[in-house]
Design a protein around this motif. Sequence first.
Motif, PDB file in Angstrom:
ATOM      1  N   THR A 332     -10.513   8.188  -7.444  1.00  0.00           N
ATOM      2  CA  THR A 332     -10.317   9.395  -8.246  1.00  0.00           C
ATOM      3  C   THR A 332      -9.469   9.135  -9.480  1.00  0.00           C
ATOM      4  N   GLY A 333      -8.968   7.901  -9.647  1.00  0.00           N
ATOM      5  CA  GLY A 333      -8.100   7.563 -10.765  1.00  0.00           C
ATOM      6  C   GLY A 333      -6.625   7.691 -10.460  1.00  0.00           C
ATOM      7  N   ARG A 334      -6.298   8.080  -9.259  1.00  0.00           N
ATOM      8  CA  ARG A 334      -4.907   8.330  -8.891  1.00  0.00           C
ATOM      9  C   ARG A 334      -4.218   7.045  -8.448  1.00  0.00           C
ATOM     10  N   MET A 335      -2.916   6.962  -8.711  1.00  0.00           N
ATOM     11  CA  MET A 335      -2.054   5.882  -8.223  1.00  0.00           C
ATOM     12  C   MET A 335      -0.851   6.513  -7.521  1.00  0.00           C
ATOM     13  N   ILE A 336      -0.490   5.942  -6.380  1.00  0.00           N
ATOM     14  CA  ILE A 336       0.695   6.386  -5.643  1.00  0.00           C
ATOM     15  C   ILE A 336       1.528   5.166  -5.290  1.00  0.00           C
ATOM     16  N   MET A 337       2.826   5.262  -5.495  1.00  0.00           N
ATOM     17  CA  MET A 337       3.780   4.253  -5.070  1.00  0.00           C
ATOM     18  C   MET A 337       4.473   4.802  -3.832  1.00  0.00           C
ATOM     19  N   PHE A 338       4.540   4.017  -2.767  1.00  0.00           N
ATOM     20  CA  PHE A 338       5.221   4.522  -1.573  1.00  0.00           C
ATOM     21  C   PHE A 338       6.083   3.429  -0.957  1.00  0.00           C
ATOM     22  N   GLU A 339       7.316   3.827  -0.653  1.00  0.00           N
ATOM     23  CA  GLU A 339       8.309   2.931  -0.086  1.00  0.00           C
ATOM     24  C   GLU A 339       9.015   3.650   1.056  1.00  0.00           C
ATOM     25  N   ALA A 340      10.172   3.149   1.459  1.00  0.00           N
ATOM     26  CA  ALA A 340      10.855   3.705   2.620  1.00  0.00           C
ATOM     27  C   ALA A 340      11.225   5.169   2.426  1.00  0.00           C
ATOM     28  N   ASP A 341      11.499   5.573   1.178  1.00  0.00           N
ATOM     29  CA  ASP A 341      11.901   6.955   0.931  1.00  0.00           C
ATOM     30  C   ASP A 341      10.722   7.887   0.717  1.00  0.00           C
ATOM     31  N   GLY A 342       9.507   7.394   0.933  1.00  0.00           N
ATOM     32  CA  GLY A 342       8.337   8.249   0.838  1.00  0.00           C
ATOM     33  C   GLY A 342       7.491   7.958  -0.390  1.00  0.00           C
ATOM     34  N   PRO A 343       6.412   8.746  -0.585  1.00  0.00           N
ATOM     35  CA  PRO A 343       5.482   8.503  -1.681  1.00  0.00           C
ATOM     36  C   PRO A 343       5.961   9.088  -3.006  1.00  0.00           C
ATOM     37  N   HIS A 344       5.532   8.432  -4.102  1.00  0.00           N
ATOM     38  CA  HIS A 344       5.810   8.906  -5.455  1.00  0.00           C
ATOM     39  C   HIS A 344       4.489   8.894  -6.223  1.00  0.00           C
ATOM     40  N   ASP A 345       3.994  10.074  -6.555  1.00  0.00           N
ATOM     41  CA  ASP A 345       2.715  10.193  -7.244  1.00  0.00           C
ATOM     42  C   ASP A 345       2.880   9.753  -8.692  1.00  0.00           C
ATOM     43  N   LEU A 346       2.085   8.775  -9.115  1.00  0.00           N
ATOM     44  CA  LEU A 346       2.157   8.257 -10.477  1.00  0.00           C
ATOM     45  C   LEU A 346       1.116   8.882 -11.398  1.00  0.00           C
ATOM     46  N   GLY A 347       0.405   9.891 -10.887  1.00  0.00           N
ATOM     47  CA  GLY A 347      -0.567  10.597 -11.699  1.00  0.00           C
ATOM     48  C   GLY A 347      -1.930   9.933 -11.719  1.00  0.00           C
ATOM     49  N   ARG A 348      -2.814  10.489 -12.529  1.00  0.00           N
ATOM     50  CA  ARG A 348      -4.172   9.972 -12.653  1.00  0.00           C
ATOM     51  C   ARG A 348      -4.372   9.326 -14.016  1.00  0.00           C
ATOM     52  N   SER A 349      -5.083   8.211 -14.009  1.00  0.00           N
ATOM     53  CA  SER A 349      -5.474   7.587 -15.265  1.00  0.00           C
ATOM     54  C   SER A 349      -6.878   8.083 -15.624  1.00  0.00           C
ATOM     55  N   ASP A 350      -7.403   7.594 -16.742  1.00  0.00           N
ATOM     56  CA  ASP A 350      -8.746   8.007 -17.157  1.00  0.00           C
ATOM     57  C   ASP A 350      -9.830   7.117 -16.558  1.00  0.00           C
ATOM     58  N   VAL A 351      -9.473   6.206 -15.650  1.00  0.00           N
ATOM     59  CA  VAL A 351     -10.461   5.313 -15.035  1.00  0.00           C
ATOM     60  C   VAL A 351     -10.598   5.621 -13.547  1.00  0.00           C
ATOM     61  N   ARG A 352     -11.730   5.222 -13.009  1.00  0.00           N
ATOM     62  CA  ARG A 352     -11.957   5.278 -11.563  1.00  0.00           C
ATOM     63  C   ARG A 352     -11.679   3.876 -11.016  1.00  0.00           C
ATOM     64  N   TRP A 353     -10.592   3.720 -10.297  1.00  0.00           N
ATOM     65  CA  TRP A 353     -10.218   2.406  -9.787  1.00  0.00           C
ATOM     66  C   TRP A 353     -11.232   1.916  -8.770  1.00  0.00           C
ATOM     67  N   ASP A 354     -11.571   0.632  -8.855  1.00  0.00           N
ATOM     68  CA  ASP A 354     -12.488   0.054  -7.878  1.00  0.00           C
ATOM     69  C   ASP A 354     -11.705  -0.409  -6.646  1.00  0.00           C
ATOM     70  N   ASN A 355     -12.293  -1.277  -5.840  1.00  0.00           N
ATOM     71  CA  ASN A 355     -11.824  -1.484  -4.463  1.00  0.00           C
ATOM     72  C   ASN A 355     -10.463  -2.135  -4.308  1.00  0.00           C
ATOM     73  N   HIS A 356     -10.051  -3.015  -5.234  1.00  0.00           N
ATOM     74  CA  HIS A 356      -8.909  -3.860  -4.919  1.00  0.00           C
ATOM     75  C   HIS A 356      -7.887  -3.959  -6.050  1.00  0.00           C
ATOM     76  N   LEU A 357      -6.622  -4.088  -5.651  1.00  0.00           N
ATOM     77  CA  LEU A 357      -5.558  -4.512  -6.532  1.00  0.00           C
ATOM     78  C   LEU A 357      -5.269  -5.968  -6.175  1.00  0.00           C
ATOM     79  N   VAL A 358      -5.683  -6.879  -7.040  1.00  0.00           N
ATOM     80  CA  VAL A 358      -5.575  -8.310  -6.758  1.00  0.00           C
ATOM     81  C   VAL A 358      -4.230  -8.819  -7.236  1.00  0.00           C
ATOM     82  N   PRO A 359      -3.394  -9.358  -6.349  1.00  0.00           N
ATOM     83  CA  PRO A 359      -2.060  -9.810  -6.775  1.00  0.00           C
ATOM     84  C   PRO A 359      -2.143 -11.085  -7.603  1.00  0.00           C
ATOM     85  N   LEU A 360      -1.262 -11.175  -8.598  1.00  0.00           N
ATOM     86  CA  LEU A 360      -1.138 -12.421  -9.337  1.00  0.00           C
ATOM     87  C   LEU A 360      -0.259 -13.375  -8.527  1.00  0.00           C
TER      88      LEU A 360
END
Length: 363
Positions: A332-360
């Motif tokens: 849906t274009g949404r990103m969420i950061m979540f850690e021990a203190d719970g989730p933090h919604d980072l909002g939606r971008s204008d792209v539809r993210w595909d399946n993976h976040l590949v680490p460098l």
Amino acid sequence: MTSRRGFLAGLMASGLAPAVTWAEVGAPDYLSAAQAPDGSYCLLGVGADGSIRFRQPIPGRGHAAAAHPHRAEAVGFARRPGTFAFVIDCAAGTTRAELEAPEGRHFYGHGAFSREGELLFTVENDYDAARGVIGVWDVASNYTRVGEFDSNGVGPHELRLMPDGKTLVVANGGIETHPDSGRTKLNIPFMKPNLTYLRLDGSLLEAVELEPALHKNSIRHIDVRADGLVGFAMQWQGGKGDQPAILGVHRRGEAPRLQLFGTDPEVAAQMDGYGGSVAFSGDGRYLAVSSPRGARVQVFDAETGALAQILPMEDVCGLGARPDGFLASSGTGRMIMFEADGPHDLGRSDVRWDNHLVPLARV
């Protein structure tokens, strides 16, 4: 959409390997394929805070990418059963090379570089022989194919370089497919997934399987902790009424079987038998698995297997490590950061993210 030939003509690289490093293109922590609002496709560099560090066009839908460990260069793989991949200069936006799968093969959407980046390893399907293959490509000679070896299974979907720099771990999903049958799965009653450890010359170190009753649980995606613990996500190919666990861990040389997390039926049912991505937190304490079908992320203690957190998120799939938590991306274009203190919604971008976040790679 431009043709692949036209795309290459417009973005052809000029020659020598670029000296530009990842730091010089915004020091991204991950790569992700996505679809832009106009329907075109792109490869993006993403920071651990969800920020977009660069955006480069690609000629078709991507599944995942392999990031060179030093220079700002990535290999973007077409969605299975794609037969091509593009080497993208992420600073200049040019295509340095095009990889074509050998005759009778297709890629599975993932690959990995050797520690210093001199070799690229690709997971492939030798579909007439119904066997998995690892292709070997020489980076310095403009990604010339220089060899291949058996993956020790069927349907190798993802592979990762182990922390020792000398070993590959391969998720052999066990599912036989053939382009003549599209994406139809041809051997479900007899499939036999495994997790295989190979030296870089292809020699077998170890192969481990699930217990026989779970042979329809396809091992698809993997992550590796700094100490060599492997986390893996699975996709159930059996009956809808069954609710097996879709997450597990293994340490080479210490266990003859794979250890599963989330075996409680109620916990397993929430994921609808489908693990989309898997990641360890940056500190290695937690292991997370996403499910676009279940619309949630489950987080487990990586040592005890205890369920620690559940994050509801529509169409979630991509997962990446943060220092003591995770970043999750959605179709849906949404990103969420979540850690021990719970989730933090980072909002939606204008792209539809595909399946993976590949680490460098951390080098």
